[in-house]
Design a protein around this motif. Sequence first.
Motif, PDB file in Angstrom:
ATOM      1  N   CYS A 125     -17.758 -25.445   4.026  1.00  0.00           N
ATOM      2  CA  CYS A 125     -18.527 -25.201   2.798  1.00  0.00           C
ATOM      3  C   CYS A 125     -17.822 -24.215   1.868  1.00  0.00           C
ATOM      4  CB  CYS A 125     -19.910 -24.687   3.138  1.00  0.00           C
ATOM      5  SG  CYS A 125     -20.909 -25.823   4.134  1.00  0.00           S
ATOM      6  N   ALA A 126     -17.024 -23.326   2.439  1.00  0.00           N
ATOM      7  CA  ALA A 126     -16.369 -22.288   1.652  1.00  0.00           C
ATOM      8  C   ALA A 126     -15.034 -22.729   1.064  1.00  0.00           C
ATOM      9  CB  ALA A 126     -16.165 -21.043   2.515  1.00  0.00           C
ATOM     10  N   HIS A 127     -14.566 -23.910   1.412  1.00  0.00           N
ATOM     11  CA  HIS A 127     -13.264 -24.370   0.913  1.00  0.00           C
ATOM     12  C   HIS A 127     -13.291 -24.432  -0.616  1.00  0.00           C
ATOM     13  CE1 HIS A 127      -9.759 -26.969   0.268  1.00  0.00           C
ATOM     14  NE2 HIS A 127      -9.383 -26.627   1.497  1.00  0.00           N
ATOM     15  N   SER A 128     -12.204 -24.002  -1.235  1.00  0.00           N
ATOM     16  CA  SER A 128     -12.164 -23.909  -2.696  1.00  0.00           C
ATOM     17  C   SER A 128     -12.411 -25.248  -3.372  1.00  0.00           C
ATOM     18  CB  SER A 128     -10.818 -23.340  -3.148  1.00  0.00           C
ATOM     19  OG  SER A 128      -9.738 -24.165  -2.703  1.00  0.00           O
ATOM     20  N   LYS A 129     -11.959 -26.353  -2.778  1.00  0.00           N
ATOM     21  CA  LYS A 129     -12.141 -27.664  -3.387  1.00  0.00           C
ATOM     22  C   LYS A 129     -13.606 -28.114  -3.349  1.00  0.00           C
ATOM     23  CE  LYS A 129      -7.947 -29.214  -4.569  1.00  0.00           C
ATOM     24  NZ  LYS A 129      -7.352 -30.348  -3.862  1.00  0.00           N
ATOM     25  N   ASN A 130     -14.369 -27.593  -2.403  1.00  0.00           N
ATOM     26  CA  ASN A 130     -15.766 -28.012  -2.284  1.00  0.00           C
ATOM     27  C   ASN A 130     -16.702 -27.228  -3.208  1.00  0.00           C
ATOM     28  OD1 ASN A 130     -15.228 -29.998  -0.369  1.00  0.00           O
ATOM     29  ND2 ASN A 130     -15.475 -28.587   1.355  1.00  0.00           N
ATOM     30  N   GLN A 131     -16.180 -26.220  -3.882  1.00  0.00           N
ATOM     31  CA  GLN A 131     -17.012 -25.429  -4.793  1.00  0.00           C
ATOM     32  C   GLN A 131     -17.486 -26.251  -5.990  1.00  0.00           C
ATOM     33  OE1 GLN A 131     -17.544 -22.031  -3.752  1.00  0.00           O
ATOM     34  NE2 GLN A 131     -16.541 -23.008  -1.999  1.00  0.00           N
ATOM     35  N   ILE A 132     -16.843 -27.386  -6.200  1.00  0.00           N
ATOM     36  CA  ILE A 132     -17.190 -28.254  -7.336  1.00  0.00           C
ATOM     37  C   ILE A 132     -18.485 -29.036  -7.104  1.00  0.00           C
ATOM     38  CG2 ILE A 132     -15.962 -30.348  -6.590  1.00  0.00           C
ATOM     39  CD1 ILE A 132     -14.842 -30.553  -9.432  1.00  0.00           C
ATOM     40  N   LEU A 133     -18.965 -29.053  -5.883  1.00  0.00           N
ATOM     41  CA  LEU A 133     -20.079 -29.920  -5.507  1.00  0.00           C
ATOM     42  C   LEU A 133     -21.436 -29.297  -5.854  1.00  0.00           C
ATOM     43  CD1 LEU A 133     -18.700 -31.222  -2.097  1.00  0.00           C
ATOM     44  CD2 LEU A 133     -18.750 -32.432  -4.293  1.00  0.00           C
ATOM     45  N   THR A 134     -21.672 -29.133  -7.118  1.00  0.00           N
ATOM     46  CA  THR A 134     -22.966 -28.649  -7.607  1.00  0.00           C
ATOM     47  C   THR A 134     -23.915 -29.830  -7.786  1.00  0.00           C
ATOM     48  OG1 THR A 134     -22.329 -28.908  -9.921  1.00  0.00           O
ATOM     49  CG2 THR A 134     -21.803 -26.792  -8.856  1.00  0.00           C
ATOM     50  N   PRO A 135     -25.217 -29.591  -7.869  1.00  0.00           N
ATOM     51  CA  PRO A 135     -26.150 -30.693  -8.122  1.00  0.00           C
ATOM     52  C   PRO A 135     -25.786 -31.500  -9.369  1.00  0.00           C
ATOM     53  CG  PRO A 135     -27.357 -28.775  -7.412  1.00  0.00           C
ATOM     54  CD  PRO A 135     -25.928 -28.332  -7.567  1.00  0.00           C
ATOM     55  N   LYS A 136     -25.427 -30.836 -10.441  1.00  0.00           N
ATOM     56  CA  LYS A 136     -25.075 -31.531 -11.682  1.00  0.00           C
ATOM     57  C   LYS A 136     -23.858 -32.432 -11.490  1.00  0.00           C
ATOM     58  CE  LYS A 136     -24.169 -30.653 -16.613  1.00  0.00           C
ATOM     59  NZ  LYS A 136     -22.902 -31.390 -16.735  1.00  0.00           N
ATOM     60  N   PHE A 137     -22.850 -31.917 -10.798  1.00  0.00           N
ATOM     61  CA  PHE A 137     -21.632 -32.687 -10.552  1.00  0.00           C
ATOM     62  C   PHE A 137     -21.946 -33.956  -9.759  1.00  0.00           C
ATOM     63  CE2 PHE A 137     -17.901 -33.730  -7.982  1.00  0.00           C
ATOM     64  CZ  PHE A 137     -16.875 -33.722  -8.930  1.00  0.00           C
TER      65      PHE A 137
END
Length: 228
Positions: free
Chosen positions: A139-151
């Motif tokens: 969950c903390a991986h930098s690439k996964n930070q993009i996974l917001t509800p809006k995205f």
Amino acid sequence: MPNQDHVRLVVGFDQREAIAYHAFCQSVIESSSVPLHFIPLAENTLNDYKETHTDGSNRFIYSRFLTPHLYNFSGWAIFADGDMICRKDINKLWQLRDETKAILVVKHDYKTKASKKYFGNINESYPRKNWSSVVLWNCAHSKNQILTPKFIQEKDGSFLHRFSWLDDAEIGELPMEWNWLVDEYPDNPNAKLVHYTLGTPCLKDYKNCHMSEFWHATPARVEEGMGD
């Protein structure tokens, strides 16, 4: 690796087959050697996510990608479809975490044998089919930070289910026994997560599918424990 003293699981929940969720969680609890934290991925509980997609065979087909968001983009978590039975200690899967990866999945490479599945849904073959049905999430991986509800609301199924925001090198591989596809693969008594991907045995049309005995045994043990 972050210190987590319990396994965190996000489990797909669809009210139409609610018993499948409960049977899966029971099977995890029965065989676990460590404390557990469950989040049922129920649509009505996702206050900051509105489902905008109009396709999909279940209620959590897209919201599963909220897993890192649900844990505030920290630590690790497992996502699993609810139509499964766990036959081995889930901590064994948990121990496969790899900080160099954004996710770990079973990398299925198959063409489906069935044109339809549960509730009459069309069952198509497509690249990376069923990769997203069991995911060990960093969950903390930098690439996964993009996974917001809006995205997630704005992206289509092919983008999300193929993990297109990641490089291939960031997708680790799990042993197939941790997502064994019933009726797509031969019966496997050594399967650790039995996945009834075409239909859970709680549904009439799949009551006697291959490896259904593992599913039926779980609620039967609960009833036996309750006594008369």
